[in-house]
Design an enzyme around this catalytic site. Structure first.
Site, short mmCIF file in Angstrom:
data_model
loop_
_atom_site.label_atom_id
_atom_site.label_comp_id
_atom_site.label_asym_id
_atom_site.label_seq_id
_atom_site.Cartn_x
_atom_site.Cartn_y
_atom_site.Cartn_z
N ARG A 101 0.87 -1.18 0.00
CA ARG A 101 0.00 0.00 0.00
C ARG A 101 0.91 1.23 0.00
NH1 ARG A 101 -5.40 1.21 3.43
NH2 ARG A 101 -6.11 -0.16 1.76
N HIS A 128 -7.17 0.91 -6.53
CA HIS A 128 -7.39 0.01 -5.39
C HIS A 128 -7.99 -1.29 -5.95
CE1 HIS A 128 -7.69 -1.34 -1.41
NE2 HIS A 128 -8.61 -0.55 -0.91
N GLN A 131 -9.78 -3.92 -3.75
CA GLN A 131 -11.14 -3.53 -3.37
C GLN A 131 -12.12 -3.90 -4.47
OE1 GLN A 131 -12.18 -1.94 -0.37
NE2 GLN A 131 -14.12 -2.61 -1.25
N ASP A 223 -17.46 6.55 -1.62
CA ASP A 223 -16.20 6.44 -0.85
C ASP A 223 -15.96 7.80 -0.19
OD1 ASP A 223 -13.68 5.74 0.14
OD2 ASP A 223 -12.65 6.01 -1.78
N CYS A 263 -16.53 1.22 0.31
CA CYS A 263 -15.34 0.39 0.58
C CYS A 263 -14.93 0.45 2.05
CB CYS A 263 -14.19 0.83 -0.31
SG CYS A 263 -13.75 2.56 -0.07
N ARG A 291 -13.31 -9.01 0.98
CA ARG A 291 -11.88 -8.71 0.76
C ARG A 291 -11.05 -9.96 1.06
NH1 ARG A 291 -10.13 -3.46 1.10
NH2 ARG A 291 -8.24 -4.44 0.29
N1 CP Z 1 -11.32 -0.49 2.10
C1 CP Z 1 -10.07 -0.53 2.56
O1 CP Z 1 -9.10 -0.69 1.81
O2 CP Z 1 -9.94 -0.36 3.91
P1 CP Z 1 -8.59 -0.18 4.74
O3 CP Z 1 -8.02 1.18 4.38
O4 CP Z 1 -9.01 -0.27 6.17
O5 CP Z 1 -7.63 -1.26 4.35
N1 NVA Z 2 -10.10 6.56 -1.31
C1 NVA Z 2 -9.74 6.10 0.00
C2 NVA Z 2 -9.90 4.62 0.10
C3 NVA Z 2 -9.62 4.03 1.45
C4 NVA Z 2 -9.76 2.53 1.47
C5 NVA Z 2 -8.32 6.52 0.33
O1 NVA Z 2 -7.46 6.41 -0.55
O2 NVA Z 2 -8.08 6.96 1.45
#
Ligand code: CP
Ligand code: NVA
Length: 304
Positions: A101, A128, A131, A223, A263, A291
């Site tokens: 990430r 993502h 997701q 989101d 999400c 997930r």
């Molecule tokens: N939806 C998602 O990716 O959640 P987290 O940021 O908690 O991993």
């Molecule tokens: N768009 C959000 C998604 C979190 C899972 C972010 O990047 O923070």
């Protein structure tokens, strides 16, 4: 055999995506300890916070019989200036795959090209894809199909939006994004997905009218308005996105049996009204659960 990465949804062919989703359903139906990946070690590097991704990957890796090596980016030499390429080369000598990430998508690309192990994108600033796998699995679970369904995404055209657009195009869905001017999904993502859509029968529309986007939708998705790394813009975003909140008024124009998806993490009263996310049509916790199953399927696809 050349290694495979999962950097965007389009890292998979349409056929492979279907196979991963089928496997995800099978793994959900038969959940339990397996030994498919016994003896393997899978690294997880997080340069941003996470609840779902971090826990679902670690649990999934464990259930497949592998070891999860969780690396906080701040504790790696990466944080002290070691290059991403050297990090990739070194990790490739120990690990069998790495889940990352990060911020720029280019960091994932660099890791994938310098290393010799599969790299899985666990969220970047522009995508993502893990997701999106869970999102497709969830929609199919409730609606029994994907092709031909109308999915409305309201809010910020962000990483989650981009992966949904790619996934929807590959599976023949009709996507309508409702977002304020200046927050549209990236034109190159929409263009690439539109090329795929011409083959699958999918459509992609982007509008600044939230009600037009949500009209007759089978799925209403949102989101956060302020993604990780954008915290300084929060106040101005809250003002700009006000019209795009998923609330009872938006659900009125969608189909009566529309699914509500997010999400997570959610901000009740911002991008989604509390009575909507906590209401009858919401499937957000099944979406979060999926997930786990879909990422296990992805890891088996990449490694087994
Ligand atoms: N939806 C998602 O990716 O959640 P987290 O940021 O908690 O991993
Ligand atoms: N768009 C959000 C998604 C979190 C899972 C972010 O990047 O923070």
């Amino acid at each position: 055999m050349t290694k495979r990465d999962y950097l965007t949804v389009a890292s998979l062919s349409i056929e492979e995506l279907g196979k991963v989703l089928d496997l995800a359903d099978e793994l959900k139906a038969t959940r339990g300890a397996r030994d498919d990946l016994a003896g393997r070690s899978i690294g997880m590097i997080f340069e941003k916070p996470s609840t779902r991704t971090r826990v679902s990957f670690e649990v999934g890796i464990t259930e497949l019989g592998a070891a999860a090596v969780v690396l906080n980016a701040g504790e790696l030499q990466l944080g002290r200036g070691e290059t991403i390429e050297d990090t990739a080369r070194v990790l490739s000598r120990y690990l069998h795959a790495v889940v990352v990430r990060t911020f720029a998508q280019s960091r994932l690309d660099a890791l994938a090209s310098a290393g010799s192990i599969p790299v899985v994108n666990a969220l970047s600033d522009v995508s993502h894809p893990c997701q999106a796998l869970a999102d497709l699995q969830t929609i199919r679970e409730y609606k029994g199909r994907l092709a031909g369904l109308r999915l409305a995404y309201l809010g910020d055209g962000n990483n989650v939006t981009h992966s949904l657009i790619e996934a929807g195009a590959m599976t023949g869905m009709h996507l309508a994004v409702g977002c304020p001017a200046g927050h549209e999904p990236l034109p190159d993502v929409v263009a690439a997905a539109s090329a795929v859509a011409r083959r699958t029968g999918a459509t992609i529309t982007v509008t600044d009218d939230p009600h037009a986007a949500a009209a007759n939708a089978d799925v209403v998705y949102t989101d956060v308005w302020t993604s990780m790394g954008q915290e300084a813009q929060r106040d101005e975003r809250v003002a700009r996105f006000e019209r795009y909140r998923v609330d009872a008024g938006i659900l009125q124009v969608a189909r009566p049996d529309a699914l509500v998806m997010h999400c997570l993490p959610a901000h009740r009263g911002e991008e989604i009204a509390a009575d909507v996310i906590d209401g009858q049509q919401s499937v957000v916790f099944t979406q979060a659960e999926n997930r786990l199953h879909s990422q296990k399927a992805l890891l088996l696809f990449l490694l087994a």
